[in-house]
Scaffold this motif. Structure first.
Motif, PDB file in Angstrom:
ATOM      1  N   THR A   9      32.472  25.000  78.109  1.00  0.00           N
ATOM      2  CA  THR A   9      31.337  25.295  78.984  1.00  0.00           C
ATOM      3  C   THR A   9      30.027  25.369  78.208  1.00  0.00           C
ATOM      4  N   ALA A  10      30.111  25.418  76.878  1.00  0.00           N
ATOM      5  CA  ALA A  10      28.919  25.582  76.039  1.00  0.00           C
ATOM      6  C   ALA A  10      28.227  24.250  75.809  1.00  0.00           C
ATOM      7  N   ILE A  11      26.912  24.277  75.822  1.00  0.00           N
ATOM      8  CA  ILE A  11      26.125  23.071  75.532  1.00  0.00           C
ATOM      9  C   ILE A  11      25.869  22.959  74.031  1.00  0.00           C
ATOM     10  N   TYR A  12      25.723  24.088  73.356  1.00  0.00           N
ATOM     11  CA  TYR A  12      25.520  24.075  71.904  1.00  0.00           C
ATOM     12  C   TYR A  12      26.650  24.810  71.191  1.00  0.00           C
ATOM     13  N   CYS A  13      26.996  24.296  70.019  1.00  0.00           N
ATOM     14  CA  CYS A  13      27.923  24.970  69.107  1.00  0.00           C
ATOM     15  C   CYS A  13      27.127  25.460  67.899  1.00  0.00           C
TER      16      CYS A  13
ATOM     17  N   PHE B 289      18.927  32.603  68.383  1.00  0.00           N
ATOM     18  CA  PHE B 289      18.905  31.211  68.848  1.00  0.00           C
ATOM     19  C   PHE B 289      18.398  31.140  70.288  1.00  0.00           C
ATOM     20  N   ASP B 290      17.499  30.207  70.537  1.00  0.00           N
ATOM     21  CA  ASP B 290      16.838  30.088  71.824  1.00  0.00           C
ATOM     22  C   ASP B 290      17.786  29.519  72.883  1.00  0.00           C
TER      23      ASP B 290
ATOM     24  N   SER C 297      18.952  17.515  69.712  1.00  0.00           N
ATOM     25  CA  SER C 297      18.353  18.276  68.610  1.00  0.00           C
ATOM     26  C   SER C 297      19.414  19.057  67.847  1.00  0.00           C
ATOM     27  N   GLU C 298      19.251  19.122  66.536  1.00  0.00           N
ATOM     28  CA  GLU C 298      20.106  19.961  65.700  1.00  0.00           C
ATOM     29  C   GLU C 298      19.215  20.945  64.957  1.00  0.00           C
ATOM     30  N   TYR C 299      19.689  22.184  64.807  1.00  0.00           N
ATOM     31  CA  TYR C 299      18.879  23.240  64.218  1.00  0.00           C
ATOM     32  C   TYR C 299      19.578  23.826  62.993  1.00  0.00           C
ATOM     33  N   LYS C 300      18.793  24.083  61.975  1.00  0.00           N
ATOM     34  CA  LYS C 300      19.293  24.762  60.783  1.00  0.00           C
ATOM     35  C   LYS C 300      18.964  26.234  60.911  1.00  0.00           C
TER      36      LYS C 300
ATOM     37  N   ALA D 296      20.711  36.563  61.444  1.00  0.00           N
ATOM     38  CA  ALA D 296      19.608  36.963  62.326  1.00  0.00           C
ATOM     39  C   ALA D 296      19.092  35.766  63.123  1.00  0.00           C
ATOM     40  N   GLU D 297      18.985  34.620  62.478  1.00  0.00           N
ATOM     41  CA  GLU D 297      18.526  33.429  63.185  1.00  0.00           C
ATOM     42  C   GLU D 297      19.571  32.926  64.178  1.00  0.00           C
ATOM     43  N   VAL D 298      20.833  33.122  63.859  1.00  0.00           N
ATOM     44  CA  VAL D 298      21.894  32.776  64.826  1.00  0.00           C
ATOM     45  C   VAL D 298      21.750  33.636  66.074  1.00  0.00           C
ATOM     46  N   ASN D 299      21.564  34.936  65.880  1.00  0.00           N
ATOM     47  CA  ASN D 299      21.456  35.854  67.017  1.00  0.00           C
ATOM     48  C   ASN D 299      20.184  35.613  67.827  1.00  0.00           C
TER      49      ASN D 299
END
Length: 297
Positions: free
Chosen positions: A205-209, A177-178, A164-167, A172-175
């Motif tokens: 170690t991160a799963i998402y960037c 992030f689920d 999945s990719e998220y816009k 605020a939406e970055v902070n």
């Protein structure tokens, strides 16, 4: 396309969480074993086997003609660990009912050495192989911590399968992030790259960037051209530059050399830069920044 893997993972996770009403999940109880943990461990590992083989194909692994020779661990997981560095990905055990204090129980790398075989393999996989082949002698290996790590491995594989990719429209939406990504057990690491060219190395170690959106980076490139044009105009029309040009201290081709320009202008260079930034409305532009969150591959 229907995702046949995620609902099964969620069901296994829910079954694991249901054991909390009988077992206190702390470091002292990490080795507690039961029939239920045996069932969860076996079913979870079967899902890991199936999903790793599919991800192997998705990731572009070399074609293997015989399915019987497409081993999930020392072929499929080994390729995925090499290609996507899944063995370095960290999960945080974040369920509030789990009271682990030991770091090795709280911070998991469930795919590290999952591609090995025999005694070199990660503990949860050794336990799975042991109870699969000799359940009576190895029953105690079907314990809470092995189940948790196996579920962690399956969770990571599911995230990479969903891809999945998220816009994200603003900071605020970055902070917000689920970090759970739908799990009730785990949270993930994220790497905030914030690079306009995408060349900064993310945390392995991160799963998402999280980085600026492609649309914003394209608009930034154009805005940078505007800024450079405004800055150059401010420089070449300034009397200090004209005087330095007339004395031969500087050449017209040196306009883009910040070091030489600063030598000519001194502290006044900051005034010219500030005027250029204001002229192109850089602050208003930066306020429109958008981001995207994507898998760390």
């Amino acid at each position: 396309m229907k995702n046949y893997f995620w609902p099964i993972y969620k069901s296994l996770e829910d079954e694991f969480i249901s054991t909390f009403q009988y077992v206190l999940c702390d470091d002292l109880q990490a080795e507690v074993y039961s029939e239920k943990y045996l069932d969860i461990l076996l079913r979870t590992a079967v899902e890991v086997e199936a999903l790793s083989k599919i991800l192997y194909d998705i990731a572009g692994g070399p074609i293997i003609q015989k399915d019987s020779e497409k081993y999930f661990d020392n072929i499929c997981l080994k390729y995925l660990n090499k290609t996507w560095l899944l063995d370095k990905k960290v999960l945080i055990v974040s369920n509030t009912e789990i009271l682990f204090e030991k770091s090795e129980n709280k911070y998991l790398k469930p795919l590290k050495k999952a591609d090995e075989i025999g005694d070199r393999a990660i503990r949860w996989k050794r336990a799975y192989q042991a109870v699969k082949h000799n359940r009576i002698d190895n029953y105690k290996k079907a314990n809470m911590i092995n189940c948790l790590n196996a579920l962690g491995a399956l969770f990571i594989l599911n995230l990479y399968y969903k891809d999945s990719e998220y816009k994200l429209m603003n900071d605020a939406e970055v902070n917000a992030f689920d970090l759970s990504q739908g799990s009730r057990l785990f949270s993930i690491n994220i790497s905030k790259v914030n690079s306009f060219d995408g060349k900064l190395e993310p945390d392995v170690t991160a799963i998402y960037c999280i980085n600026y959106s492609k649309d914003f980076t394209e608009r930034w490139s154009k805005k940078l051209e505007e800024l450079n044009a405004a800055l150059n105009e401010g420089i070449i029309t300034n009397q200090l530059f004209i005087d330095a040009l007339n004395t031969g201290e500087i050449q017209i081709s040196d306009v883009g050399d910040v070091g030489k320009i600063r030598d000519v202008f001194g502290d006044k260079f900051n005034d010219i830069l500030g005027f250029a930034l204001k002229k192109v409305n850089i602050n208003d532009f930066i306020a429109t920044r958008e981001y995207r969150a994507y898998l760390n591959k």
